[in-house]
Structure formats: C-alpha cells, structure tokens
Design an enzyme around this catalytic site. Structure first.
Site, short mmCIF file in Angstrom:
data_model
loop_
_atom_site.label_atom_id
_atom_site.label_comp_id
_atom_site.label_asym_id
_atom_site.label_seq_id
_atom_site.Cartn_x
_atom_site.Cartn_y
_atom_site.Cartn_z
N HIS A 50 13.73 51.60 25.99
CA HIS A 50 12.87 51.22 24.13
C HIS A 50 11.15 52.10 24.38
O HIS A 50 10.61 50.88 24.90
CB HIS A 50 12.47 49.99 24.25
CG HIS A 50 12.39 49.96 22.79
ND1 HIS A 50 13.05 50.93 21.78
CD2 HIS A 50 10.97 48.93 21.91
CE1 HIS A 50 12.27 50.66 20.13
NE2 HIS A 50 10.71 49.82 20.53
N SER A 65 9.24 53.62 17.61
CA SER A 65 9.97 52.58 17.31
C SER A 65 9.94 52.30 15.56
O SER A 65 10.76 53.29 14.55
CB SER A 65 9.43 51.18 18.55
OG SER A 65 10.33 50.16 17.60
N ASP A 103 18.34 51.29 26.19
CA ASP A 103 17.08 50.91 25.05
C ASP A 103 17.60 49.46 25.51
O ASP A 103 18.69 49.28 24.34
CB ASP A 103 17.18 51.42 23.50
CG ASP A 103 16.51 51.21 22.83
OD1 ASP A 103 15.73 49.97 22.82
OD2 ASP A 103 15.02 50.99 22.08
#
Length: 340
Positions: free
Chosen positions: A307, A153, A280
């Site tokens: 995600h 991320s 995502d």
C-alpha cells in the site's frame, strides 16, 4: 514515448512482501534512510492558507522550482488519511517533480498536519467541495500550466473525484494520477477489519484518536466525541462520528458518498492513471478489477508494491517517483496518453 509500467517494478526480497512494503512506506526508518534530495521540496517552501469556500481554510506549502527558466507546470499533491504535506511519500514525490522543473503545491486536508485549529467542523472523506474550492484558489494564485494532480490512498480517492468534477468547477486540470486509491470504502473498511493483520487497524486508529484529541483541544467548547466512543474499533468510531457530525443517516450512506467503485468514473473527461499493487493488504485489488473506466483513464496493477510503498531497495526511494514524473512529463510535453 515509453512510460514505466507497474509490471516494471521488480523489487528484491524481502521487498516482494506487500506487508513489508506497506510497513516501510510511512516508517521513521524510511525517512532516516532517504537521501537528502528526497526532502528538497521543503527548502524554500512557502507555508500558505487557501480558500476552501464558505469560510473554510486549508493549509499547504508551495515550492517554486529552480531547475528551469520557466516551470514545466504546477504539480499538486494530496496525502493519505492522517498523513500531511510532510509525509515521506509526499516529500519524495514533490522533490522529484521539483528537480524536473515543476512548481509544487502540497495540500493538507482539513484537520491534517497542524491545521486542527482552523475549522470547527471535523474532517470527513465526503468533503470534496472544499477541496475543489482549494484547487480553484491554487490554480488562480499559481498559474503555471499544465496543472497536474497526484494523490495517495485516500488522497488518490480525492484526486479521482476532483478530476471527475474539475470541468464543472472550471478547474484547469490537465491530468490526475492516483496511487493505491480507496475505491470502495465499504469494502475497504471490511477488508481492513477482517482480512488485514491487526496492526494495520491499530496503526490507523492510534493516529486517528490522536488527531481527534488535538481537535478537541483546539475547540474545548465543542463536544466531538464521548470517551467511550474512542475505545471502539474503526467501524464503530466511524459510525458514531458520521451520525453525530454529518447529514448522512447511516454509515453505509456515508461510505457510498465517497466511493468511486464500478462505473462511478465512467464520465471522467480528464486523462488519468490509477496505479495499485496486487499485494496491497489494505485496498482489495478486486475493487480495481471491477472498475468501468473510459478510454482516457489508465488502470495499472503491479504485482508488488504493497500500500503506497513501491520501495526499490536500501535507499528507501520509491518507484512511484519515476512513475509519476514520467507521466507528468508526458502531459507537459504533449499530452497523456502519448500518441502511439
């Protein structure tokens, strides 16, 4: 050499839902159900402080592998926003790499983990220089080679920017891999506010507010925020802190400061992989499809995974462990990408 691809990830229902994948990725339930081997990287880990330059101190943990007579290399792992070196996905990946013979260093960004007291200034996502200083220090103190980097991320965004800068900093980075990285922060912030279900923003805001309160408690003489500002939404609080604590004159200038969108990675000289999922709900896939990448950077878009999830089944292990380990092995055994 055949490497796993995003297309290989075909989870059973209900893990075909990007929302289920995302919610499980950092949940306490997942941590409870993970096999003990997924937390092995914590055993014998050496907590340490590394040099972030200009007096900045960052924390981390180093674990020496015991599987081989000599390590295959040094793996450095970056967590996501409001995560830490002990986030589930970091522990799981680190434990897999440790079992494969890699020494592992897990780095906390400023104000993450239990490091709020170490540096007076607040964390923000444009603090790439201190991460480069930290990588330089890590590479010097733990010289196993090759040096490979993986981030998740926001950590994936940092990993890509670090790889772009590594040659100029003389960081001997051989390879970088980013899982669901933030590509266009402005677009991502808009998507989280307008498109993602409300509970995602609530989850991140609760963690961020808690972190800011810890920072304020560590430095009571410094006013980091007004109480009214803490009640704002993600965009409002971000803008308030950017204007108060950075040299950026607008929120957009700050967001552009850590963007890797479109052609920003075109000059990348180090082999790299970007793995994301089409479902995502936090990072829009469109930003990945618009990237202009050099031949040495692999873009892999899976249909499923949410995600930073990619959870395979009831044991809560992740496909990303196998995916990262296979590519790190390719680097150690002769370079990436492998010869045709």
């Amino acid at each position: 050499m055949s490497l796993p691809r995003g297309a290989d990830f075909r989870p059973p229902w209900p893990l075909t839902s990007g929302h289920v994948q995302t919610m499980l990725s950092s949940s306490g339930v997942r941590r409870l159900l993970l096999p003990r081997a997924a937390q092995a990287v914590q055993q014998g880990a050496q907590p340490t402080t590394v040099d972030g330059g200009d007096g900045v101190r960052l924390t981390g943990a180093f674990t020496a592998q015991q599987a081989l007579a000599r390590p295959r290399g040094l793996a450095v792992l970056f967590h996501g926003w409001e995560g830490s070196v002990d986030s589930t996905y970091v522990l799981q990946t680190g434990s897999r790499l440790l079992a494969d013979g890699w020494d592992v260093f897990r780095l906390n960004f400023r104000d993450h983990g239990d490091s709020h007291h170490l540096n007076e200034a607040l964390f923000h996502s444009c603090r790439i220089d201190e991460v480069m200083h930290a990588l330089t220090d890590i590479a010097r103190r733990w010289p196993a080679r090759p040096l490979a980097l993986a981030g998740f991320s926001l950590g994936g965004n940092f990993a890509l920017r670090a790889a772009l800068r590594a040659p100029a900093w003389d960081v001997p980075l051989a390879y970088a891999l980013a899982v669901c990285p933030i590509i266009d922060p402005g677009e991502g912030l808009f998507a989280l506010e307008r498109q993602a279900p409300w509970f995602y923003q609530a989850y991140f805001m609760n963690k961020w507010r808690r972190s800011l309160k810890l920072k304020q408690a560590a430095f009571p003489q410094h006013r980091y925020f007004e109480l009214a500002e803490l009640k704002q939404n993600l965009r409002g609080l971000t803008e308030a802190l950017v204007l108060r604590h950075t040299d950026f004159d607008s929120l957009q200038a700050y967001l552009d400061g850590y963007s890797v969108a479109r052609d920003a990675l075109k000059a990348m000289a180090i082999p790299a992989t970007i793995l994301t999922a089409r479902d995502d709900p936090i990072i829009p896939v469109d930003a990945f499809e618009r990237l202009e990448l050099p031949p040495g950077v692999e873009l892999d878009i899976a249909d499923y995974g949410g995600h930073c999830g990619f959870i395979r089944g009831r044991d809560m292990t992740s496909f990303t462990d196998e995916y990262i380990a296979a590519r790190f092995s390719a680097v150690a055994d002769g370079g990436f990408p492998p010869a045709a």
